[in-house]
Design a protein around this motif. Structure first.
Motif, PDB file in Angstrom:
ATOM      1  N   GLY A 276      29.372  37.782  46.634  1.00 28.20           N
ATOM      2  CA  GLY A 276      28.569  38.168  45.243  1.00 28.20           C
ATOM      3  C   GLY A 276      29.362  38.334  44.045  1.00 28.20           C
ATOM      4  O   GLY A 276      29.242  38.156  42.878  1.00 28.20           O
TER       5      GLY A 276
ATOM      6  N   ARG B  25      38.657  41.675  38.978  1.00 28.04           N
ATOM      7  CA  ARG B  25      37.720  40.500  39.624  1.00 28.04           C
ATOM      8  C   ARG B  25      37.477  40.735  40.997  1.00 28.04           C
ATOM      9  O   ARG B  25      38.079  41.088  41.928  1.00 28.04           O
ATOM     10  CB  ARG B  25      38.369  39.140  39.517  1.00 28.04           C
ATOM     11  N   GLY B  26      35.860  40.660  41.076  1.00 29.19           N
ATOM     12  CA  GLY B  26      35.474  40.947  42.516  1.00 29.19           C
ATOM     13  C   GLY B  26      35.912  40.281  43.803  1.00 29.19           C
ATOM     14  O   GLY B  26      35.849  38.821  43.566  1.00 29.19           O
TER      15      GLY B  26
ATOM     16  N   VAL C 128      29.391  46.381  35.572  1.00 32.30           N
ATOM     17  CA  VAL C 128      28.726  47.606  34.963  1.00 32.30           C
ATOM     18  C   VAL C 128      27.105  47.231  34.937  1.00 32.30           C
ATOM     19  O   VAL C 128      26.345  47.882  34.329  1.00 32.30           O
ATOM     20  CB  VAL C 128      29.213  47.601  33.498  1.00 32.30           C
ATOM     21  N   MET C 129      26.718  45.960  35.349  1.00 33.59           N
ATOM     22  CA  MET C 129      25.133  45.718  35.599  1.00 33.59           C
ATOM     23  C   MET C 129      24.377  45.213  34.063  1.00 33.59           C
ATOM     24  O   MET C 129      23.293  45.422  34.136  1.00 33.59           O
ATOM     25  CB  MET C 129      24.525  46.675  36.323  1.00 33.59           C
ATOM     26  N   VAL C 130      25.165  45.405  33.084  1.00 31.30           N
ATOM     27  CA  VAL C 130      24.605  45.088  31.763  1.00 31.30           C
ATOM     28  C   VAL C 130      23.755  43.871  31.943  1.00 31.30           C
ATOM     29  O   VAL C 130      24.477  42.954  32.155  1.00 31.30           O
ATOM     30  CB  VAL C 130      25.538  45.084  30.576  1.00 31.30           C
TER      31      VAL C 130
ATOM     32  N   SER D  90      30.920  44.447  41.441  1.00 31.76           N
ATOM     33  CA  SER D  90      31.465  45.671  40.940  1.00 31.76           C
ATOM     34  C   SER D  90      31.474  45.742  39.410  1.00 31.76           C
ATOM     35  O   SER D  90      32.311  46.423  38.860  1.00 31.76           O
ATOM     36  CB  SER D  90      32.867  45.393  41.506  1.00 31.76           C
TER      37      SER D  90
ATOM     38  N   GLY E 205      34.664  31.451  39.892  1.00 30.87           N
ATOM     39  CA  GLY E 205      35.151  32.429  38.866  1.00 30.87           C
ATOM     40  C   GLY E 205      35.929  31.653  37.899  1.00 30.87           C
ATOM     41  O   GLY E 205      36.571  30.647  38.316  1.00 30.87           O
TER      42      GLY E 205
ATOM     43  N   ASN F 169      39.887  31.825  39.316  1.00 31.28           N
ATOM     44  CA  ASN F 169      40.335  31.161  40.225  1.00 31.28           C
ATOM     45  C   ASN F 169      39.758  29.734  40.529  1.00 31.28           C
ATOM     46  O   ASN F 169      40.584  28.939  41.128  1.00 31.28           O
ATOM     47  CB  ASN F 169      39.541  31.837  41.659  1.00 31.28           C
TER      48      ASN F 169
ATOM     49  N   ASN G 106      26.763  37.648  32.973  1.00 30.13           N
ATOM     50  CA  ASN G 106      26.301  37.706  34.034  1.00 30.13           C
ATOM     51  C   ASN G 106      25.007  36.796  34.068  1.00 30.13           C
ATOM     52  O   ASN G 106      24.880  35.952  34.961  1.00 30.13           O
ATOM     53  CB  ASN G 106      26.262  38.945  34.758  1.00 30.13           C
TER      54      ASN G 106
ATOM     55  N   PHE H 260      42.123  52.609  36.160  1.00 29.71           N
ATOM     56  CA  PHE H 260      41.133  51.491  36.102  1.00 29.71           C
ATOM     57  C   PHE H 260      41.908  50.604  34.790  1.00 29.71           C
ATOM     58  O   PHE H 260      41.762  49.430  35.080  1.00 29.71           O
ATOM     59  CB  PHE H 260      39.873  51.866  35.721  1.00 29.71           C
TER      60      PHE H 260
ATOM     61  N   LEU I 227      42.191  26.764  41.542  1.00 27.44           N
ATOM     62  CA  LEU I 227      42.120  25.829  43.005  1.00 27.44           C
ATOM     63  C   LEU I 227      42.203  24.354  42.137  1.00 27.44           C
ATOM     64  O   LEU I 227      42.474  23.476  42.996  1.00 27.44           O
ATOM     65  CB  LEU I 227      40.558  26.227  43.311  1.00 27.44           C
TER      66      LEU I 227
END
Ligand SMILES: Cc1cc2nc3c(=O)[nH]c(=O)nc-3n(C[C@H](O)[C@H](O)[C@H](O)COP(=O)(O)OP(=O)(O)OC[C@H]3O[C@@H](n4cnc5c(N)ncnc54)[C@H](O)[C@@H]3O)c2cc1C
Length: 503
Positions: A31, A26-27, A38-40, A36, A201, A204, A482, A317, A208
């Motif tokens: 952002g 998880r980044g 794969v940008m699909v 981080s 996200g 988290n 995303n 990974f 919270l």
């Protein structure tokens, strides 16, 4: 840059991983995971949104959300379905370049099996395509670059604090008043004039909420947290499972360029250094009613020279056990390519719970894949595997001598003695991992028994508190999350402006 989470050990999946635990990145950066990932770029199926609307979430049908997808997008691809894409938004959408040598054979093989080439973010949802990425020529594009960078220094009503860790939502009765956070070892309180929005996200934000007293009664009682609002926080997590040990060897050999040659090509703008983790093409299929209905499986190709996970990558990974990861030594990165199988509409339900009431402790992530009572999930994955294996019979694959060489280490005995199905079930349990798409942990809905936020993303029975992230997705979508999260954020921004009379 990453939280470094691991999912809870399992008996039914991640069997090839150290301690039977999948890693769960998880980044941890401005952002978030978009920085981080794969940008699909994928919006899922229009009917997913129609389902949101028909299950009581007014305003979320595909017709109503499409303008928000269009608003954020700046497509830079030449051919696409008109009426579905935006050209003026902040978020770039493009292909990576150049094409690999196994790309065209994959397209032709899929066509032989009846799939057509489509714009998968356009009018069709079943078919084959190059991947559309959030990429700006040689560089990543994402929430931080596209949306924040252009305004971060000029908006007087925006202040960003880095390395600030939120530990509690402050509630007075049923009203959110602000947030308590830690920065540089000091505690601070920030009060909200209008409202508090959580976007931590799908892992988290539930944590919270729970440490602040909003969550399932038994979970809060277990950790001696006062129950301020009983809601099914963290209860309905779904995620896409991915199997990635389907490897083919072909006659095509990827160019083995030196770093200097690659740099020269990069400087000329040919972009060979910018390949999104080796991912190239996608196909969306329905394994039950081929050619019809909604996709239940996504295939993703990963061509040479990055087309097979190497040992180090698999250990670092994916958390593969070093013995199991020996399987990757047998693959040749210049001639071999993989086809990943992704389960798009899982029935299995996982959860996010607390390790303790201390917000610094990592939450407990129970993925719970392949746990549905009728084994539908693993069977659909098996049908996806069979589809991939059948590609080797196509003329296109035979022309390049694309031969299946995937070795399912640890399941060999079943191959000798058992049924084909048992063998592949074993392989799926051994080599399946997450594709990092957890959703629906604070899901949207009408009933506070079944959901956490309403259709405006306001937390039920609490004033001035919203959640806007992957957690609010009512039920898992048949696609990468995303782009839908950007859409949700755009739509809720308008809701907020409307509410305060600024739209
Ligand atoms: C490796 C990987 C690959 C992926 N690939 C793709 C892909 O190709 N396409 C796609 O569509 N999706 C992909 N995804 C998923 C996608 O990136 C996520 O679904 C999406 O980024 C989630 O957005 P979010 O806003 O819900 O949460 P996040 O992006 O996770 O953002 C949450 C932010 O809140 C911060 N935060 C958390 N807790 C606190 C706290 N207590 N205090 C302060 N800040 C906090 C986090 O550090 C983070 O910056 C991938 C994810 C990963 C990890």
């Amino acid at each position: 840059m990453d939280w470094g989470y691991y999912a809870k050990p399992s008996k039914t999946f991640c069997q090839g991983m150290v301690n039977k635990q999948c890693s769960f990145p998880r980044g941890k950066v401005l952002g978030g995971s978009a920085v981080s990932n794969v940008m699909v770029y994928h919006r899922a199926s229009p009917l997913d949104y129609d389902f949101w609307a028909s299950s009581g979430n007014d305003g979320w049908s595909y017709k109503e959300v499409l303008p928000y997808f269009i608003k954020s997008e700046r497509i830079q691809i030449d051919e696409y379905d008109h009426g579905y894409h935006g050209t003026n938004g902040p978020l770039r959408v493009n292909y990576t370049a150049p094409h690999s040598t196994v790309s065209e054979p994959f397209f032709r093989a899929c066509e032989e099996k009846g799939l057509k080439r489509i714009d998968y973010n356009g009018k069709d949802t079943l078919g084959v395509s190059r991947v559309q990425f959030n990429i700006n020529f040689n560089k990543r594009d994402n929430s931080a670059h596209a949306f924040l960078d252009p305004i971060i220094d000029i908006r007087s009503n925006l202040r960003v604090l880095l390395n600030a860790f939120a530990i509690k939502v402050l509630l007075k009765g049923s009203t959110a008043e602000g947030v308590e956070f830690v920065k540089d070892c000091k505690r601070y309180i920030v009060k909200a004039r209008k409202e508090v929005i959580l976007s931590s996200g799908s892992i988290n934000s539930p944590q919270l909420l729970m440490v602040s007293g909003i969550g399932p009664r038994e979970e809060l009682n277990k950790h001696k947290i006062e129950v301020k609002n009983e809601l099914p926080v963290g209860r309905h997590m779904k995620d896409h499972t991915m199997f990635f040990n389907l490897v083919f060897r072909s006659n095509e050999v990827a160019p083995n360029k030196t770093l200097r040659e690659n740099l020269e090509r990069y400087i000329k703008g040919e972009t060979p250094l910018t390949n999104a983790l080796g991912v190239e093409n996608v196909a969306f299929i329905n394994t039950k009613t081929p050619g019809k209905g909604l996709p239940d499986i996504e295939l993703i190709t990963s061509p040479p020279p990055l087309g097979v996970a190497n040992k180090l990558q698999s250990i670092l990974f994916f958390n593969f056990d070093s013995d199991v990861s020996k399987v990757f030594d047998g693959y040749n990165p210049l001639t071999d390519f993989s086809i990943y199988v992704v389960l798009l509409n899982p029935k299995s339900i996982g959860s996010v719970t607390l390790q303790s009431k201390n917000p610094i402790d990592f939450p407990v992530i129970d993925l719970n894949y392949f746990s549905d009572p009728n084994n539908e999930d693993i069977e659909t994955m098996y049908q996806g595997v069979k589809y991939v294996l059948s590609l080797s019979k196509t003329r296109a694959f035979r022309d390049i001598n694309a031969t299946f060489i995937g070795h399912q280490l640890g399941c060999e005995d079943l191959k000798k003695n058992g049924s084909e199905r048992e063998y592949w079930y074993c392989a799926l349990r051994q080599f399946s991992t997450t594709i990092f798409h957890p959703m629906s942990t604070t899901r949207m809905g009408r009933s506070p028994k079944e959901s956490v936020v309403d259709s405006k993303c306001l937390v039920h029975r609490t004033k001035n508190l919203r959640v806007v992230d992957a957690g609010v997705i009512p039920n898992i979508i048949r696609g990468h999350p995303n782009a839908p999260i950007y859409m949700i954020a755009e739509k809720i921004s308008d809701e907020i402006k409307k509410y305060y009379g600024e739209l």
